[in-house]
Motif scaffolding. Structure first.
Motif, PDB file in Angstrom:
ATOM      1  N   ALA A 195      57.770 -75.545  43.812  1.00  0.00           N
ATOM      2  CA  ALA A 195      59.191 -75.906  43.353  1.00  0.00           C
ATOM      3  C   ALA A 195      60.194 -74.751  43.715  1.00  0.00           C
ATOM      4  N   LEU A 196      59.604 -73.271  43.865  1.00  0.00           N
ATOM      5  CA  LEU A 196      60.446 -72.002  44.271  1.00  0.00           C
ATOM      6  C   LEU A 196      60.772 -71.826  45.639  1.00  0.00           C
ATOM      7  N   CYS A 197      60.119 -72.795  46.495  1.00  0.00           N
ATOM      8  CA  CYS A 197      60.176 -72.673  47.932  1.00  0.00           C
ATOM      9  C   CYS A 197      61.149 -73.697  48.201  1.00  0.00           C
ATOM     10  N   ASP A 198      62.036 -73.389  49.728  1.00  0.00           N
ATOM     11  CA  ASP A 198      63.014 -74.269  50.395  1.00  0.00           C
ATOM     12  C   ASP A 198      62.070 -75.511  50.696  1.00  0.00           C
ATOM     13  N   ARG A 199      61.260 -75.087  51.475  1.00  0.00           N
ATOM     14  CA  ARG A 199      60.191 -76.260  52.283  1.00  0.00           C
ATOM     15  C   ARG A 199      58.701 -76.017  51.953  1.00  0.00           C
ATOM     16  N   ILE A 200      57.983 -76.849  51.832  1.00  0.00           N
ATOM     17  CA  ILE A 200      56.304 -76.813  51.623  1.00  0.00           C
ATOM     18  C   ILE A 200      55.462 -77.498  52.447  1.00  0.00           C
ATOM     19  N   ALA A 201      54.347 -76.918  52.978  1.00  0.00           N
ATOM     20  CA  ALA A 201      53.328 -77.734  53.681  1.00  0.00           C
ATOM     21  C   ALA A 201      52.402 -78.043  52.678  1.00  0.00           C
ATOM     22  N   LEU A 202      51.859 -79.063  52.091  1.00  0.00           N
ATOM     23  CA  LEU A 202      50.586 -79.291  51.585  1.00  0.00           C
ATOM     24  C   LEU A 202      49.448 -79.188  52.352  1.00  0.00           C
ATOM     25  N   ILE A 203      48.627 -78.398  51.907  1.00  0.00           N
ATOM     26  CA  ILE A 203      47.423 -78.439  52.846  1.00  0.00           C
ATOM     27  C   ILE A 203      46.150 -78.371  52.312  1.00  0.00           C
ATOM     28  N   GLN A 204      45.259 -79.116  52.846  1.00  0.00           N
ATOM     29  CA  GLN A 204      43.842 -79.296  52.095  1.00  0.00           C
ATOM     30  C   GLN A 204      42.777 -79.440  53.592  1.00  0.00           C
ATOM     31  N   LYS A 205      41.648 -78.965  53.278  1.00  0.00           N
ATOM     32  CA  LYS A 205      40.480 -78.718  54.300  1.00  0.00           C
ATOM     33  C   LYS A 205      41.086 -78.701  55.640  1.00  0.00           C
ATOM     34  N   SER A 285      52.179 -93.262  28.088  1.00  0.00           N
ATOM     35  CA  SER A 285      53.515 -93.301  28.481  1.00  0.00           C
ATOM     36  C   SER A 285      53.793 -92.851  30.076  1.00  0.00           C
ATOM     37  N   ILE A 286      55.059 -93.357  30.563  1.00  0.00           N
ATOM     38  CA  ILE A 286      55.175 -92.711  31.954  1.00  0.00           C
ATOM     39  C   ILE A 286      55.501 -91.203  31.760  1.00  0.00           C
ATOM     40  N   SER A 287      55.006 -90.828  32.916  1.00  0.00           N
ATOM     41  CA  SER A 287      55.091 -89.148  33.278  1.00  0.00           C
ATOM     42  C   SER A 287      55.999 -88.938  34.501  1.00  0.00           C
ATOM     43  N   LYS A 288      56.480 -87.684  34.207  1.00  0.00           N
ATOM     44  CA  LYS A 288      57.411 -87.371  35.132  1.00  0.00           C
ATOM     45  C   LYS A 288      56.569 -86.693  36.210  1.00  0.00           C
ATOM     46  N   THR A 289      56.683 -87.093  37.596  1.00  0.00           N
ATOM     47  CA  THR A 289      56.184 -86.845  38.873  1.00  0.00           C
ATOM     48  C   THR A 289      56.192 -85.385  39.102  1.00  0.00           C
ATOM     49  N   SER A 290      55.262 -84.710  39.347  1.00  0.00           N
ATOM     50  CA  SER A 290      55.109 -83.290  39.870  1.00  0.00           C
ATOM     51  C   SER A 290      54.548 -83.168  41.329  1.00  0.00           C
ATOM     52  N   ILE A 291      54.712 -81.801  41.794  1.00  0.00           N
ATOM     53  CA  ILE A 291      53.903 -81.641  43.345  1.00  0.00           C
ATOM     54  C   ILE A 291      52.479 -81.919  43.167  1.00  0.00           C
ATOM     55  N   GLU A 292      51.967 -81.541  41.851  1.00  0.00           N
ATOM     56  CA  GLU A 292      50.461 -81.619  41.769  1.00  0.00           C
ATOM     57  C   GLU A 292      50.025 -83.070  41.820  1.00  0.00           C
ATOM     58  N   ASP A 293      50.781 -83.752  41.185  1.00  0.00           N
ATOM     59  CA  ASP A 293      50.714 -85.315  41.179  1.00  0.00           C
ATOM     60  C   ASP A 293      50.691 -85.863  42.610  1.00  0.00           C
ATOM     61  N   VAL A 294      51.447 -85.573  43.442  1.00  0.00           N
ATOM     62  CA  VAL A 294      51.739 -85.949  44.916  1.00  0.00           C
ATOM     63  C   VAL A 294      50.336 -85.425  45.392  1.00  0.00           C
ATOM     64  N   PHE A 295      50.140 -84.219  45.441  1.00  0.00           N
ATOM     65  CA  PHE A 295      49.011 -83.611  46.222  1.00  0.00           C
ATOM     66  C   PHE A 295      47.614 -84.198  45.923  1.00  0.00           C
ATOM     67  N   MET A 296      47.478 -84.329  44.543  1.00  0.00           N
ATOM     68  CA  MET A 296      46.336 -85.323  43.981  1.00  0.00           C
ATOM     69  C   MET A 296      46.244 -86.713  45.027  1.00  0.00           C
ATOM     70  N   ASP A 297      47.175 -87.183  44.893  1.00  0.00           N
ATOM     71  CA  ASP A 297      47.230 -88.573  45.331  1.00  0.00           C
ATOM     72  C   ASP A 297      46.997 -88.415  47.034  1.00  0.00           C
ATOM     73  N   LEU A 298      47.615 -87.482  47.655  1.00  0.00           N
ATOM     74  CA  LEU A 298      47.298 -87.348  49.038  1.00  0.00           C
ATOM     75  C   LEU A 298      45.852 -86.992  49.543  1.00  0.00           C
ATOM     76  N   THR A 299      45.094 -86.123  48.512  1.00  0.00           N
ATOM     77  CA  THR A 299      43.965 -85.755  48.849  1.00  0.00           C
ATOM     78  C   THR A 299      43.171 -86.911  48.755  1.00  0.00           C
ATOM     79  N   THR A 300      43.311 -87.916  47.769  1.00  0.00           N
ATOM     80  CA  THR A 300      42.672 -88.983  47.535  1.00  0.00           C
ATOM     81  C   THR A 300      42.649 -89.905  48.759  1.00  0.00           C
ATOM     82  N   LEU A 301      43.856 -90.080  49.377  1.00  0.00           N
ATOM     83  CA  LEU A 301      44.084 -90.835  50.509  1.00  0.00           C
ATOM     84  C   LEU A 301      43.321 -90.367  51.781  1.00  0.00           C
ATOM     85  N   ASN A 302      43.149 -89.063  52.016  1.00  0.00           N
ATOM     86  CA  ASN A 302      42.649 -88.038  52.819  1.00  0.00           C
ATOM     87  C   ASN A 302      41.205 -87.690  52.893  1.00  0.00           C
ATOM     88  N   GLN A 303      40.571 -88.463  51.797  1.00  0.00           N
ATOM     89  CA  GLN A 303      39.186 -88.092  51.734  1.00  0.00           C
ATOM     90  C   GLN A 303      38.433 -88.731  52.915  1.00  0.00           C
TER      91      GLN A 303
END
Length: 303
Positions: A195-205, A285-303
């Motif tokens: 969250a402290l960066c202007d832009r980010i690239a989420l990278i895995q494997k 309860s409904i949670s506030k979405t974080s970068i970690e949540d998105v990353f976890m979802d993307l890694t699930t999709l790309n397994q």
């Protein structure tokens, strides 16, 4: 562009370290590579800092080609590797003088750039680098990387193993360096630093999953995440995995983060399901979405 990476790939024998990676870092931008250990961040840094040759693809840093112009690049970049790599048997002052001499400059010549950082380590200038605390080693390494006033700064997991206060101070320093026109590429396994960066690239494997600003990555995420907690967390995970419409389940602090396959998710139905299996003190309860949540979802999709 300060950095342009086009279709870079690198393999070690049968292991793919980075695969077909492309991204740009703009002038004066603070760009983050966010991913766990083994994601390919360090390999990419070594390619961009001319320490390692890619198998495929091209890259430019500060207007220079990483292969043809590697000598010129080294004069225009600052590089802080993940492992503390300064001379531990030299003092703080001796390390700074050594790196200044390599680049044909002096501490005084670019003092304005490093002043804020240097005044924090100056009281320890006669102490050997190996005897410094983690936070002070980090600041010394950053001073050495900045001593020649680089156009582009590469920081490979600079806050790993550093205490929370020093981490916060370090990122505040990066923001101020950015304001002085330095382009910064930083890698980190800490999702909260994204969250402290202007832009980010989420990278895995070795693959980039998504590139955007942290705000856009979160705002464009269209799944609802639920915080679920019961008295028996271990059993909760097992039972949620058996729930027919579950999409994703993972531990997140004191809660389990749960995503359902259905848009019309019925929390009451899930609560009854958990009660039938002996769960008590159920909270959904409904949670506030974080970068970690998105990353976890993307890694699930790309397994």
């Amino acid at each position: 562009m300060s950095i342009r990476v086009q279709n870079i790939s690198k393999s070690y024998k049968n292991t793919v370290a980075v695969s077909n990676i492309s991204f740009d870092v703009k002038e004066g931008e603070l760009f983050g590579l966010i991913g766990p250990d083994g994601a390919g961040k360090t390999t990419l840094f070594r390619i961009l800092t001319t320490v390692l040759l890619a198998n495929e693809g091209t890259a430019n840093v500060a207007g220079f080609d990483v292969i043809k112009d590697y000598k010129a690049i080294r004069n225009h970049i600052g590089y802080m590797p993940g492992k503390f790599s300064l001379y531990q048997d030299l003092t703080v002052a001796e390390n700074l003088d050594f790196f200044a001499t390599i680049f044909g400059t002096t501490l005084e010549e670019n003092y304005e750039l490093i002043q804020e950082i240097y005044i924090q380590i100056e009281p320890f200038k006669d102490r050997k680098a190996g005897a410094l605390s983690g936070g002070m080693k980090q600041k010394l390494a950053l001073c050495c990387a900045l001593i020649h006033k680089p156009k582009v700064l590469f920081l490979d997991e600079p806050t790993t193993g550093v205490d929370p206060v020093s981490r916060k101070e370090f990122w505040e320093m990066l923001k101020r360096l950015q304001q002085k026109g330095i382009s910064i590429l930083v890698s980190t396994p800490y999702m909260d630093e994204a969250a402290l960066c202007d832009r980010i690239a989420l990278i895995q494997k070795g693959r980039i999953l998504k590139i955007d600003s942290p705000e856009n990555i979160i705002s464009k995420y269209n799944k609802t995440i639920y915080n679920i907690r019961t008295k028996n967390t271990h059993q909760l995970i097992q039972d949620l995995k058996k729930y027919p419409s579950q999409y994703s389940i993972y531990a997140f602090g004191e809660f389990i983060h749960y995503i359902d396959q259905n848009k019309d998710f019925d929390a009451n139905k899930l609560e009854n399901y958990l009660k039938e299996r002996g769960h008590t003190e159920i909270s959904i309860s409904i949670s506030k979405t974080s970068i970690e949540d998105v990353f976890m979802d993307l890694t699930t999709l790309n397994q």
